[in-house]
Design a protein around this motif. Sequence first.
Motif, mmCIF file in Angstrom:
data_model
loop_
_atom_site.group_PDB
_atom_site.id
_atom_site.type_symbol
_atom_site.label_atom_id
_atom_site.label_comp_id
_atom_site.label_asym_id
_atom_site.label_seq_id
_atom_site.Cartn_x
_atom_site.Cartn_y
_atom_site.Cartn_z
ATOM 1 N N GLU A 143 0.807 -1.227 0.000
ATOM 2 C CA GLU A 143 0.000 0.000 0.000
ATOM 3 C C GLU A 143 0.839 1.275 0.000
ATOM 4 O O GLU A 143 0.313 2.362 -0.245
ATOM 5 C CB GLU A 143 -0.949 0.011 1.199
ATOM 6 C CG GLU A 143 -0.283 0.007 2.553
ATOM 7 C CD GLU A 143 -0.032 -1.390 3.090
ATOM 8 O OE1 GLU A 143 0.187 -1.513 4.313
ATOM 9 O OE2 GLU A 143 -0.037 -2.348 2.298
ATOM 10 N N ARG A 144 2.163 1.160 0.244
ATOM 11 C CA ARG A 144 3.012 2.355 0.213
ATOM 12 C C ARG A 144 3.363 2.755 -1.221
ATOM 13 O O ARG A 144 3.772 3.886 -1.464
ATOM 14 C CB ARG A 144 4.297 2.125 1.023
ATOM 15 C CG ARG A 144 4.096 1.757 2.487
ATOM 16 C CD ARG A 144 3.334 2.820 3.252
ATOM 17 N NE ARG A 144 4.034 4.088 3.283
ATOM 18 C CZ ARG A 144 4.918 4.421 4.223
ATOM 19 N NH1 ARG A 144 5.200 3.580 5.201
ATOM 20 N NH2 ARG A 144 5.497 5.601 4.201
ATOM 21 N N GLY A 145 3.276 1.804 -2.153
ATOM 22 C CA GLY A 145 3.474 2.140 -3.559
ATOM 23 C C GLY A 145 4.910 2.233 -4.017
ATOM 24 O O GLY A 145 5.198 2.857 -5.043
ATOM 25 N N PRO A 153 -1.452 0.979 -4.519
ATOM 26 C CA PRO A 153 -1.650 2.334 -5.048
ATOM 27 C C PRO A 153 -0.313 3.006 -5.321
ATOM 28 O O PRO A 153 0.638 2.852 -4.548
ATOM 29 C CB PRO A 153 -2.423 3.041 -3.927
ATOM 30 C CG PRO A 153 -2.165 2.228 -2.706
ATOM 31 C CD PRO A 153 -1.981 0.828 -3.148
ATOM 32 N N ASP A 155 1.688 5.518 -4.793
ATOM 33 C CA ASP A 155 1.847 6.648 -3.881
ATOM 34 C C ASP A 155 3.299 7.106 -3.830
ATOM 35 O O ASP A 155 3.672 8.138 -4.339
ATOM 36 C CB ASP A 155 1.341 6.263 -2.486
ATOM 37 C CG ASP A 155 1.179 7.455 -1.565
ATOM 38 O OD1 ASP A 155 2.080 8.313 -1.533
ATOM 39 O OD2 ASP A 155 0.158 7.543 -0.868
ATOM 40 N N ARG A 157 5.055 8.294 -1.366
ATOM 41 C CA ARG A 157 5.441 9.322 -0.400
ATOM 42 C C ARG A 157 5.989 8.657 0.860
ATOM 43 O O ARG A 157 5.323 7.844 1.485
ATOM 44 C CB ARG A 157 4.244 10.206 -0.047
ATOM 45 C CG ARG A 157 3.779 11.093 -1.185
ATOM 46 C CD ARG A 157 2.497 11.821 -0.838
ATOM 47 N NE ARG A 157 1.385 10.883 -0.641
ATOM 48 C CZ ARG A 157 0.146 11.254 -0.338
ATOM 49 N NH1 ARG A 157 -0.132 12.540 -0.192
ATOM 50 N NH2 ARG A 157 -0.798 10.350 -0.185
ATOM 51 N N GLY A 160 3.884 9.005 3.843
ATOM 52 C CA GLY A 160 2.515 8.547 3.710
ATOM 53 C C GLY A 160 1.501 9.653 3.557
ATOM 54 O O GLY A 160 0.309 9.462 3.807
ATOM 55 N N GLY A 161 1.947 10.835 3.164
ATOM 56 C CA GLY A 161 1.044 11.974 3.007
ATOM 57 C C GLY A 161 0.892 12.800 4.265
ATOM 58 O O GLY A 161 0.066 13.714 4.311
ATOM 59 N N THR A 167 1.342 12.414 -4.930
ATOM 60 C CA THR A 167 1.700 11.019 -5.128
ATOM 61 C C THR A 167 2.328 10.850 -6.510
ATOM 62 O O THR A 167 2.211 11.730 -7.373
ATOM 63 C CB THR A 167 0.472 10.112 -5.026
ATOM 64 O OG1 THR A 167 -0.400 10.393 -6.136
ATOM 65 C CG2 THR A 167 -0.285 10.334 -3.720
ATOM 66 N N GLU A 170 -0.332 11.100 -9.100
ATOM 67 C CA GLU A 170 -0.712 12.479 -9.421
ATOM 68 C C GLU A 170 0.319 13.134 -10.333
ATOM 69 O O GLU A 170 -0.032 13.923 -11.225
ATOM 70 C CB GLU A 170 -0.887 13.277 -8.131
ATOM 71 C CG GLU A 170 -2.120 12.873 -7.337
ATOM 72 C CD GLU A 170 -2.163 13.485 -5.954
ATOM 73 O OE1 GLU A 170 -3.273 13.718 -5.458
ATOM 74 O OE2 GLU A 170 -1.083 13.718 -5.356
ATOM 75 N N GLU A 211 -2.729 4.231 -11.852
ATOM 76 C CA GLU A 211 -3.002 4.431 -10.430
ATOM 77 C C GLU A 211 -2.371 3.382 -9.522
ATOM 78 O O GLU A 211 -2.408 3.524 -8.308
ATOM 79 C CB GLU A 211 -4.517 4.447 -10.198
ATOM 80 C CG GLU A 211 -5.217 5.597 -10.915
ATOM 81 C CD GLU A 211 -6.711 5.593 -10.691
ATOM 82 O OE1 GLU A 211 -7.277 4.494 -10.499
ATOM 83 O OE2 GLU A 211 -7.316 6.686 -10.697
ATOM 84 N N THR A 212 -1.822 2.310 -10.094
ATOM 85 C CA THR A 212 -1.225 1.259 -9.263
ATOM 86 C C THR A 212 0.196 0.963 -9.719
ATOM 87 O O THR A 212 0.584 1.254 -10.853
ATOM 88 C CB THR A 212 -2.037 -0.050 -9.316
ATOM 89 O OG1 THR A 212 -1.869 -0.657 -10.607
ATOM 90 C CG2 THR A 212 -3.518 0.208 -9.046
#
Length: 361
Positions: A143-145, A153, A155, A157, A160-161, A167, A170, A211-212
Motif C-alpha cells: 500500500e506504500r506504492g 496504489p 503513492d 510518499r 505517507g502523506g 503522489t 498524481e 493508479e497502481t
Amino acid sequence: MMKRLLISTRLRRVQRRNHSEAAAAAAPQPPHVPVLCDTAIEHLQPLPGGTYIDMTFGAGGHTRRIFEKCPEAKVYALDRDPVAHQLARELSQKEKYKGRLIPLLGKFSDIPKLFEEHGLSRNSLNGILFDFGCSSMQFDEAERGFSISKDGPLDMRMDGGHSGGVTAAEVLSKIEETDLARILRIYGEEKAAKKIARGLIDARKALVQIETTKQLADLVEDILSSGPRRDKLQRPSHSATKTFQALRIFVNNELNEINYGMVLANEILRREGRLVTITFHSLEDTIVKRHINGNVVAGAANPLPLKYSGHDIIDDPEMLQSLVQTNWKPLHRHVIVPDAEEVARNSRSRSAKLRAAVKVN
C-alpha cells in the motif's frame, strides 16, 4: 490512426496480463535487516554521555545497536515516516531506553526547527548516522506504492502523506512529456527516458489512469519490450526499476534533502564528531562524497536535479566557501561495501556503500 491502434494493443496486453495473474497470498516477510550495521557503529564509536542522531530510524536497527555498544549514550531518532516514528515512540517507552531515546518526526530539512523545540544547539552532537533511501518496511508494504513486485496504489510518499505532497500517480496524471523525460533521465539514470515518457503520456491521452504500481510496471515493460534488463552489477532487473526510482526520488525531493542533510551535519556536529553515511545508488553517494571532499557548488553533487526541483539549493556564498574548504577527515581510504556473507544474508545490501568521516573544524 496507427498510433492509436498501437496504444490500444499495448493497453489490452497489459490488461490481459493483469487479469490472468491471480492474486497470490502475501508471503511472510523477514524482519528489517539494517545494512552494514556493525561497521557503521564501529565507525560511529558511541561514547558514554555522548549525544547522537539516527537521521533515518526506520525499524530502529542501528539505534538499538548504538545502545548495545553504549547503553549510556543518548540518541535522537529522526524519520519522516509516521510508521517508523511510532516504532521509535514505542521503543522509547521501554525502561532501558527511557530518557535516552528521543523520537523526532520530520525530514532532514526539519532539523533546525526540531532542534529548537528540543533545546539543542549547533555543534552539540557527537555523531550522526544516515542510512539513505527507503527502508525494507516501505518496500515490503504494497500500500506504500514503492514496490514493483507488489501491487498497490502508486503513492511513493515516504511520509505517507503526513505533510501533504503529491503522489507518483498524481505526477503522472499532470506532468508534461519533456519534464517526465528529464526526471527519468536524471533521477533514474534511465537511457530510454524519452521513449518511456512518450509511452506513458500516450497512455494518459488514451484515457488510461495509471493508479497502481502494477499498471506502471507493466506499461513500462511493454513500452520497452526489451526483455529482462541487468543493472550495473549485472543482476537481473525489472524494466521499470529506474522509472520507479526516478519517481520516488522526485516525489520525496530526496536529493535536495540529502544535500541539505549533509550541510546540517557540518552545522550540528561538534569538533571531532563522527559522520557515518550508508548510500544505495550513485546519486546519493556522489552528494556525500563531494561534501566530504569539499567539492560542493550551488546545486551540490547533481546540479540538474537540484536546480530542476527548485528546493534547498545552497546559494549563500559564505556557506559555499566553508563547504569548499572541507571540515571532514575521512576515516578510511576507500568506500566500504558489504562482504559476500552479508550480501548472501541480505540481498538488499548489495549496492550499499558506507563512508565515515570526522569533523576537524
